[in-house]
Design a protein around this motif. Structure first.
Motif, PDB file in Angstrom:
ATOM      1  N   MET A  41       0.836  -1.188   0.000  1.00 56.26           N
ATOM      2  CA  MET A  41       0.000   0.000   0.000  1.00 56.26           C
ATOM      3  C   MET A  41       0.876   1.246   0.000  1.00 56.26           C
ATOM      4  O   MET A  41       1.848   1.317   0.737  1.00 56.26           O
ATOM      5  N   ASP A  42       0.551   2.216  -0.853  1.00 60.07           N
ATOM      6  CA  ASP A  42       1.320   3.465  -0.862  1.00 60.07           C
ATOM      7  C   ASP A  42       1.006   4.280   0.387  1.00 60.07           C
ATOM      8  O   ASP A  42      -0.089   4.176   0.936  1.00 60.07           O
ATOM      9  N   ALA A  43       1.962   5.125   0.766  1.00 59.90           N
ATOM     10  CA  ALA A  43       1.791   5.900   1.998  1.00 59.90           C
ATOM     11  C   ALA A  43       0.984   7.170   1.772  1.00 59.90           C
ATOM     12  O   ALA A  43       0.711   7.916   2.700  1.00 59.90           O
ATOM     13  N   ASP A  44       0.582   7.424   0.524  1.00 55.93           N
ATOM     14  CA  ASP A  44      -0.037   8.718   0.227  1.00 55.93           C
ATOM     15  C   ASP A  44      -1.557   8.651   0.118  1.00 55.93           C
ATOM     16  O   ASP A  44      -2.182   9.594  -0.361  1.00 55.93           O
ATOM     17  N   MET A  45      -2.143   7.504   0.510  1.00 59.87           N
ATOM     18  CA  MET A  45      -3.601   7.275   0.473  1.00 59.87           C
ATOM     19  C   MET A  45      -4.146   7.136  -0.937  1.00 59.87           C
ATOM     20  O   MET A  45      -5.364   7.135  -1.119  1.00 59.87           O
ATOM     21  N   GLN A  46      -3.257   7.022  -1.940  1.00 56.89           N
ATOM     22  CA  GLN A  46      -3.772   6.780  -3.290  1.00 56.89           C
ATOM     23  C   GLN A  46      -4.260   5.338  -3.406  1.00 56.89           C
ATOM     24  O   GLN A  46      -4.976   5.001  -4.347  1.00 56.89           O
ATOM     25  N   ASP A  47      -3.827   4.507  -2.471  1.00 56.20           N
ATOM     26  CA  ASP A  47      -4.368   3.150  -2.347  1.00 56.20           C
ATOM     27  C   ASP A  47      -5.238   3.174  -1.101  1.00 56.20           C
ATOM     28  O   ASP A  47      -4.748   2.950   0.005  1.00 56.20           O
ATOM     29  N   ALA A  54      -3.507  -0.924 -13.492  1.00 57.78           N
ATOM     30  CA  ALA A  54      -3.340  -1.746 -12.285  1.00 57.78           C
ATOM     31  C   ALA A  54      -2.432  -1.022 -11.294  1.00 57.78           C
ATOM     32  O   ALA A  54      -1.467  -0.369 -11.683  1.00 57.78           O
ATOM     33  N   ARG A  55      -2.749  -1.125 -10.023  1.00 51.96           N
ATOM     34  CA  ARG A  55      -1.902  -0.569  -8.969  1.00 51.96           C
ATOM     35  C   ARG A  55      -1.077  -1.709  -8.376  1.00 51.96           C
ATOM     36  O   ARG A  55      -1.377  -2.882  -8.591  1.00 51.96           O
ATOM     37  N   ASP A  56      -0.073  -1.349  -7.603  1.00 51.44           N
ATOM     38  CA  ASP A  56       0.652  -2.401  -6.874  1.00 51.44           C
ATOM     39  C   ASP A  56      -0.162  -2.837  -5.658  1.00 51.44           C
ATOM     40  O   ASP A  56       0.148  -3.837  -5.016  1.00 51.44           O
ATOM     41  N   GLU A  59      -6.451  11.412  -5.382  1.00 54.01           N
ATOM     42  CA  GLU A  59      -5.210  12.188  -5.453  1.00 54.01           C
ATOM     43  C   GLU A  59      -4.418  12.050  -4.157  1.00 54.01           C
ATOM     44  O   GLU A  59      -4.965  11.773  -3.105  1.00 54.01           O
ATOM     45  N   ARG A  60      -3.137  12.228  -4.282  1.00 52.53           N
ATOM     46  CA  ARG A  60      -2.210  12.173  -3.163  1.00 52.53           C
ATOM     47  C   ARG A  60      -2.688  13.073  -2.017  1.00 52.53           C
ATOM     48  O   ARG A  60      -3.104  14.201  -2.258  1.00 52.53           O
ATOM     49  N   VAL A  61      -2.593  12.579  -0.766  1.00 51.09           N
ATOM     50  CA  VAL A  61      -3.079  13.373   0.363  1.00 51.09           C
ATOM     51  C   VAL A  61      -2.163  14.569   0.655  1.00 51.09           C
ATOM     52  O   VAL A  61      -2.618  15.645   1.029  1.00 51.09           O
TER      53      VAL A  61
HETATM   54 MG    MG Z   1       1.128   8.005  -5.154  1.00 48.71          MG
END
Ligand code: MG
Ligand code: UDP
Length: 318
Positions: free
Chosen positions: A92-98, A155-157, A199-201
């Motif tokens: 999971m990305d740290a920016d809340m995009q996931d 696709a996302r990771d 979008e990125r937080v």
């Molecule tokens: Mg991101």
């Protein structure tokens, strides 16, 4: 049941706090599960690591692994997979995009038992620079044509996986990693979940155009040997072209022209020799390329097969 969340972080001081708050909310909703938050600090130069240490002080679910320098998101994810101990694992990305809030639905699907992983894809790329979307789409289109592995556009990771799948990823010990290809290569049953782009937080993207371009080359080289076949194609083309001057030369010879006096005949023969030689050189390169492709395949050290189910307790994994 335990859930491990792998979070690669590179200069994420601004997003970590809101992200961690969200994780707390989601994990409180899933109180039946034990959690492990594996933060991988990928050589951040801001306060990322000290923030992670703060989290860890009051929360024993928080584990951090800090790299000595920036090794890239792929290396961070691999470190996470190698160290995750959960029955279920998600990147999971740290920016809340996931969005962590999707975890609940993802878990539900896995618990039903039919699928081994739940992967996510974005419906839209809204908010992303147009030029980046254009190249991303082109990359997926090319990849779809030249690779045998299914690599899904958008696709996302971000995906939740069962233990077997994580073990398979850990066994893929290649250095030039391209996770979207690896996820496709190892197989298993995957459920695709779509969501609208978020979008990125806070902060900004850590991927420059150059970084993305190199990453896409890793993807192509790692999961397709079509570029190596260019030489074969060019060799064929060269041979086909060489037939034209050869035919013209034969016609001229039949008509009684002499090499000594006919400029055109001299040209036809010269062109034929050039193209035929080019074809031969290219063909030799193609043969070498074929062997290099095989060597490359061997040095990647990928497992020969991945077992999804068995009733044998002492199964041999190679
Ligand atoms: Mg991101
Ligand atoms: N990331 C990382 N190392 C890097 C680049 C990015 O660990 O060299 C992390 C980053 O902190 C984030 C995730 O990978 O958690 C995705 O990066 P980003 O959001 O910048 O990419 P984008 O969403 O714009 O594709």
């Amino acid at each position: 049941m335990k859930i491990s969340l792998i979070v690669p972080c590179y200069n994420e001081e601004e997003s970590l706090k809101p992200f961690y708050d969200e994780l707390n909310k989601v994990s409180a909703d899933l109180a039946d599960y034990e959690f492990e938050f594996l933060f991988i600090d990928d050589g951040s130069r801001d306060k990322t690591l000290s923030i992670l240490k703060d989290f860890a002080k009051s929360d024993e679910r928080v584990k951090y692994i800090a790299f000595s320098k920036n090794f890239g998101k792929e290396a961070a994810m691999y470190a996470g997979f190698c160290n995750s101990s959960g029955d279920y694992t998600a990147v999971m990305d740290a920016d809340m995009q996931d969005p962590p809030s999707l975890l609940k639905d993802m878990l539900k699907i896995l618990e039903e038992g039919e699928y081994d992983s739940v992967a996510t894809r974005r419906n839209t790329r809204s908010g992303e620079p147009k030029i980046r979307s254009f190249f991303a789409k082109m990359f997926y289109r090319i990849m779809g044509k030249i690779s045998k592995v299914d690599i899904i556009s958008g696709a996302r990771d971000f995906r939740l996986m069962k233990r077997d799948m994580v073990d398979a990823i850990v066994a893929m010990c290649e250095n030039n990693r391209f996770s979207k290809g690896i996820f496709g290569w190892i197989g298993f049953k995957t459920y695709w979940m779509s969501y609208d782009n978020v979008e990125r937080v806070a902060g900004e993207t850590k991927w420059s155009f150059r970084k993305l371009f190199n990453y896409s080359l890793d993807g192509i080289v790692g999961f397709s040997d079509v570029p190596l076949k260019f030489a074969t194609f060019n060799a064929l083309l060269s041979y086909i072209i060489s037939v034209c001057p050869l035919a013209l030369a034969i016609v001229a010879l039949v008509q009684g022209e002499s090499i000594k006096y006919s400029y055109s005949l001299q040209w036809y023969i010269t062109l034929f020799v050039i193209f035929a030689l080019c074809g031969t050189v290219l063909l030799s390169i193609a043969v070498v390329g074929k062997y290099i492709a095989k060597i490359y395949d061997e040095v990647k050290g990928r497992p020969h097969y991945i077992v999804a189910q068995t009733n044998k307790t002492d199964i041999v994994k190679k």
